[in-house]
Design an enzyme around this catalytic site. Structure first.
Site, mmCIF file in Angstrom:
data_model
loop_
_atom_site.group_PDB
_atom_site.id
_atom_site.type_symbol
_atom_site.label_atom_id
_atom_site.label_comp_id
_atom_site.label_asym_id
_atom_site.label_seq_id
_atom_site.Cartn_x
_atom_site.Cartn_y
_atom_site.Cartn_z
ATOM 1 N N HIS A 279 -17.908 -7.289 37.274
ATOM 2 C CA HIS A 279 -18.413 -5.919 37.425
ATOM 3 C C HIS A 279 -18.722 -5.670 38.893
ATOM 4 O O HIS A 279 -19.190 -6.563 39.597
ATOM 5 C CB HIS A 279 -19.692 -5.736 36.598
ATOM 6 C CG HIS A 279 -19.979 -4.312 36.291
ATOM 7 N ND1 HIS A 279 -20.599 -3.469 37.180
ATOM 8 C CD2 HIS A 279 -19.689 -3.560 35.205
ATOM 9 C CE1 HIS A 279 -20.704 -2.265 36.636
ATOM 10 N NE2 HIS A 279 -20.158 -2.299 35.436
ATOM 11 N N ASP A 333 -17.425 -4.331 28.042
ATOM 12 C CA ASP A 333 -16.183 -4.247 27.254
ATOM 13 C C ASP A 333 -15.866 -5.513 26.479
ATOM 14 O O ASP A 333 -14.888 -5.524 25.720
ATOM 15 C CB ASP A 333 -15.016 -3.902 28.195
ATOM 16 C CG ASP A 333 -15.125 -2.449 28.656
ATOM 17 O OD1 ASP A 333 -15.273 -2.233 29.867
ATOM 18 O OD2 ASP A 333 -15.124 -1.574 27.785
HETATM 19 C C1 SDX Z 1 -16.418 -0.849 33.165
HETATM 20 O O1 SDX Z 1 -18.575 0.707 37.320
HETATM 21 C C2 SDX Z 1 -19.067 0.753 36.109
HETATM 22 O O2 SDX Z 1 -20.222 0.990 35.887
HETATM 23 C C3 SDX Z 1 -18.023 0.567 35.025
HETATM 24 C C4 SDX Z 1 -18.556 0.409 33.602
HETATM 25 C C5 SDX Z 1 -19.197 1.687 33.104
HETATM 26 O O3 SDX Z 1 -20.013 1.626 32.196
HETATM 27 O O4 SDX Z 1 -18.726 2.792 33.563
HETATM 28 O O5 SDX Z 1 -19.484 -0.632 33.559
HETATM 29 C C6 SDX Z 1 -17.413 0.109 32.629
HETATM 30 O O6 SDX Z 1 -15.475 -0.430 33.773
HETATM 31 C C7 SDX Z 1 -16.674 -2.321 33.011
HETATM 32 C C8 SDX Z 1 -15.569 -3.172 33.677
HETATM 33 C C9 SDX Z 1 -14.360 -3.253 32.727
HETATM 34 N N1 SDX Z 1 -13.236 -3.883 33.423
HETATM 35 C C10 SDX Z 1 -12.823 -5.121 33.128
HETATM 36 O O7 SDX Z 1 -13.376 -5.870 32.324
HETATM 37 C C11 SDX Z 1 -11.557 -5.534 33.866
HETATM 38 C C12 SDX Z 1 -11.739 -6.933 34.448
HETATM 39 N N2 SDX Z 1 -12.743 -6.889 35.525
HETATM 40 C C13 SDX Z 1 -12.235 -6.831 36.885
HETATM 41 O O8 SDX Z 1 -11.068 -6.075 37.045
HETATM 42 C C14 SDX Z 1 -13.337 -6.576 37.912
HETATM 43 O O9 SDX Z 1 -14.382 -7.416 37.622
HETATM 44 C C15 SDX Z 1 -13.858 -5.160 38.095
HETATM 45 C C16 SDX Z 1 -12.784 -4.188 38.364
HETATM 46 C C17 SDX Z 1 -14.649 -4.750 36.910
HETATM 47 C C18 SDX Z 1 -14.805 -5.181 39.317
HETATM 48 O O10 SDX Z 1 -14.043 -5.658 40.338
HETATM 49 P P1 SDX Z 1 -14.428 -5.582 41.892
HETATM 50 O O11 SDX Z 1 -15.863 -5.291 42.077
HETATM 51 O O12 SDX Z 1 -13.439 -4.698 42.572
HETATM 52 O O13 SDX Z 1 -14.231 -7.075 42.298
HETATM 53 P P2 SDX Z 1 -12.858 -7.728 42.744
HETATM 54 O O14 SDX Z 1 -11.724 -7.295 41.850
HETATM 55 O O15 SDX Z 1 -12.711 -7.518 44.212
HETATM 56 O O16 SDX Z 1 -13.125 -9.271 42.415
HETATM 57 C C19 SDX Z 1 -13.940 -10.080 43.305
HETATM 58 C C20 SDX Z 1 -13.501 -11.503 43.011
HETATM 59 C C21 SDX Z 1 -11.985 -11.687 43.115
HETATM 60 O O17 SDX Z 1 -11.764 -13.044 43.410
HETATM 61 P P3 SDX Z 1 -11.301 -13.443 44.912
HETATM 62 O O18 SDX Z 1 -9.993 -12.708 45.156
HETATM 63 O O19 SDX Z 1 -12.424 -12.977 45.831
HETATM 64 O O20 SDX Z 1 -11.145 -14.956 44.845
HETATM 65 O O21 SDX Z 1 -13.827 -11.822 41.642
HETATM 66 C C22 SDX Z 1 -12.622 -12.071 40.914
HETATM 67 C C23 SDX Z 1 -11.487 -11.455 41.703
HETATM 68 O O22 SDX Z 1 -10.271 -12.106 41.433
HETATM 69 N N3 SDX Z 1 -12.750 -11.395 39.613
HETATM 70 C C24 SDX Z 1 -12.237 -11.852 38.479
HETATM 71 C C25 SDX Z 1 -12.601 -10.921 37.496
HETATM 72 N N4 SDX Z 1 -13.322 -9.939 38.063
HETATM 73 C C26 SDX Z 1 -13.405 -10.239 39.371
HETATM 74 N N5 SDX Z 1 -11.497 -12.957 38.220
HETATM 75 C C27 SDX Z 1 -11.115 -13.107 36.914
HETATM 76 N N6 SDX Z 1 -11.415 -12.251 35.910
HETATM 77 C C28 SDX Z 1 -12.163 -11.154 36.168
HETATM 78 N N7 SDX Z 1 -12.454 -10.325 35.195
#
Ligand code: SDX
Length: 396
Positions: A279, A333
Site C-alpha cells: 500500500h 483487497d
Molecule cells: C487499494 O491508495 C489507497 O488508499 C487505495 C485503497 C483505497 O481504499 O482506495 O487502499 C485501495 O488500491 C489497495 C491496493 C490494492 N492493490 C493491490 O493489492 C495491487 C498490489 N499492490 C501493489 O501494486 C502496490 O503495493 C501498490 C500499488 C498498492 C502501492 O505501490 P507503491 O506505493 O507505488 O509502491 P511500489 O509499487 O513502488 O513498490 C515499492 C516496492 C517495490 O519493490 P522494489 O522495486 O523497491 O524492490 O515494494 C514492492 C515493489 O516491487 N511491492 C510489492 C508489492 N507491492 C509493492 N512486491 C510484491 N507484491 C506487492 N503487492
C-alpha cells in the site's frame, strides 16, 4: 535569429530552474494535494479514521452504510429520526429512469461490469435537467448517484444473464437491497450485515487514486457525473480497486496451500506484484484487512470457501515473512473477495462492489473540495530537447 533563440533558451532555463528534480515525486508520493476533514490514515501504525472515529469502532459500533454516508455528507452522525428520514430518502431514489434501464439492456453481455457502471454514470447526466449547481443541488446529485449504484450493477448483472431486473424493496437496507436486486432473493440478516460492513470499510480512504481523479475533474468546475465517472474508471485498475478481482483469480490458480510458497517465490523472482498486498500509505497491516479477515474466516467456516481462506492465510504468512520488513502487508483487497465469493457473487462484480461503497466517499470529497475550489494543475519536469530551430519539410 539570435534574439529569438536566446529568448527560447531563457524561457526553457527559467522553466527548468523553478522545477528542480527535488520537487518531482513519482506518482505524487508524499505530496499533499488537498485539505480534508473526512478521513485520516496513520500509515505507519495501520490506523484509519472516519472524521476522527477509529474504523474499528465504526464497524464494531454497528454503524450502517447509510449512517456513515450521512456522516460524510453532513459532517456528523445522524440521530434515530434523521437516520429514518435518510433511509426513506434512499428508498425514493433507488430506481432508474426507464430509458436508462432500456439502455442497460443494449449493453453487450460481455461488457465488464465496471465499464457498464462507468457508462451508465455518464448517461445519468443526460437525464439530469436541473441547471442548478448550488451545494444543495450537488448534494442531492451525490445522494441520488450513490443510491443508484447498486441498482445499476444489479440490473446489468441480471440482464446479462437474460434475467429480469428486480425492483428494490423499500424495507431493506442499502446493502441488503443490493444483494436482493442481484439475486432476486432477500439475504439473511448475517449476510446482509457482512455486506454492510464491507461497504462501510470501502466507503472512503482519504486521497486514494480514484478520489484524486474525481477531484481533478471536479476542480475544473465540471459536473458531479463527470467527476464520478472519472472515479469509476480509475478504480477499475488492478493496482487499485481491481485488485480484489485479481486476488480471487490468484487463489483459484494456486488451488492448494502447499503450492503457495512456490507461487510467491516465482512471482517475486519475476518482479510480479502479489495482489492484495502492499500500500502507498500503510507500511503495516491495513486495519480494514484485519477486520475483513475475521468476517472471511467466519464466512468460510460455514461454506466450502474454507480452502480459499487457508490459501489466503498461507500467502499472508509467506508474504509477511518475505516482504514484511519492506513494509508490505495485506491490504483491503486481500480478504474481501473470499467474502463476496462465498455469497455467490461473480468475481467481475467484486470491483463494482468497491465502487458501490466508494461513491459516497468520492462525492463527499468533491462537495468538500468545491467549498474552496482550486484548479489542479501540477507541473511536468521537462526532460526533452533544448530549444531548437524547426526544420522545414523539404530539409528533413
Ligand atoms: C487499494 O491508495 C489507497 O488508499 C487505495 C485503497 C483505497 O481504499 O482506495 O487502499 C485501495 O488500491 C489497495 C491496493 C490494492 N492493490 C493491490 O493489492 C495491487 C498490489 N499492490 C501493489 O501494486 C502496490 O503495493 C501498490 C500499488 C498498492 C502501492 O505501490 P507503491 O506505493 O507505488 O509502491 P511500489 O509499487 O513502488 O513498490 C515499492 C516496492 C517495490 O519493490 P522494489 O522495486 O523497491 O524492490 O515494494 C514492492 C515493489 O516491487 N511491492 C510489492 C508489492 N507491492 C509493492 N512486491 C510484491 N507484491 C506487492 N503487492
Amino acid at each position: 535569429m539570435p534574439e529569438a533563440k536566446s529568448n527560447a533558451d531563457a524561457l526553457l532555463k527559467s522553466v527548468m530552474d523553478n522545477k528542480t528534480p527535488e520537487s518531482y515525486s513519482p506518482g505524487l508520493e508524499g505530496v499533499v494535494a488537498a485539505k480534508s476533514k473526512l478521513c485520516s490514515i496513520d500509515g505507519a501504525a495501520g490506523k484509519l479514521y472516519y472524521m476522527g472515529y477509529p474504523i474499528e469502532e465504526v464497524v464494531n459500533g454497528s454503524a450502517t452504510y447509510e449512517e456513515v454516508a450521512y456522516l460524510f455528507w453532513h459532517g456528523r452522525l445522524p440521530n434515530v429520526k434523521e437516520l429514518e428520514a435518510f433511509k426513506d430518502e434512499f428508498s425514493k431514489l433507488r430506481t432508474l429512469p426507464q430509458q436508462v434501464m432500456d439502455f442497460i439492456k443494449l449493453l453487450p453481455h460481455t461488457c465488464h461490469p465496471m465499464d457498464a457502471l462507468r457508462t451508465i454514470v455518464s448517461l445519468l447526466a443526460a437525464f439530469d435537467h436541473n441547471p442548478e449547481r448550488s451545494p444543495e443541488a450537488n448534494l442531492n446529485r451525490a445522494i441520488a448517484l450513490t443510491v443508484r449504484f447498486p441498482t445499476i450493477v444489479a440490473a446489468f448483472h441480471r440482464l446479462r444473464q437474460n434475467q429480469t431486473p428486480v425492483e428494490p424493496d423499500p424495507k431493506l437496507s442499502h446493502a441488503a437491497n443490493f444483494l436482493y436486486m442481484l439475486f432476486g432473493e432477500k439475504p439473511d440478516d448475517t449476510t446482509a450485515k457482512v455486506m454492510d460492513v464491507a461497504m462501510v470499510l470501502h466507503l472512503d480512504h482519504e486521497m486514494n487514486a480514484s478520489t484524486f481523479s474525481s477531484l481533478v475533474t471536479a476542480s475544473t468546475l465540471s459536473d458531479m457525473y463527470s467527476a464520478i465517472s472519472a472515479g469509476v474508471g480509475t478504480l477499475k485498475g488492478p493496482l487499485h480497486g481491481g485488485a480484489n478481482e485479481a486476488v480471487l483469480k490468484m487463489l483459484l490458480e494456486i488451488g492448494d496451500p502447499a503450492r503457495v510458497e512456490t507461487y510467491v517465490d516465482d512471482a517475486l523472482a519475476k518482479k510480479k506484484k502479489i495482489m492484495g498486498f502492499g500500500h502507498r500509505m500503510y507500511k503495516a497491516y491495513d486495519p480494514r484487512a484485519r477486520l475483513l479477515k475475521e468476517y472471511a474466516r467466519r464466512a468460510s467456516e460455514k461454506t466450502k470457501a474454507s480452502r480459499l481462506f487457508q490459501i489466503t492465510e498461507r500467502i499472508e504468512e509467506v508474504m509477511i515473512q518475505k516482504k514484511g520488513k519492506q513494509g508490505i502487508f495485506p491490504n483491503v483487497d486481500l480478504y474481501s473477495g473470499i467474502i463476496y465469493h462465498q455469497m455467490g457473487i461473480p468475481t467481475d462484480i467484486f470491483t463494482p462492489i468497491f465502487a458501490i461503497a466508494r461513491v459516497a466517499g468520492w462525492t463527499a470529497h468533491v462537495l468538500e473540495y468545491w467549498q474552496e475550489n482550486r484548479l489542479f494543475r501540477p507541473n511536468a519536469l521537462y526532460i526533452g530537447p533544448a530549444a531548437r530551430k524547426f526544420p522545414p519539410l523539404a530539409q528533413r
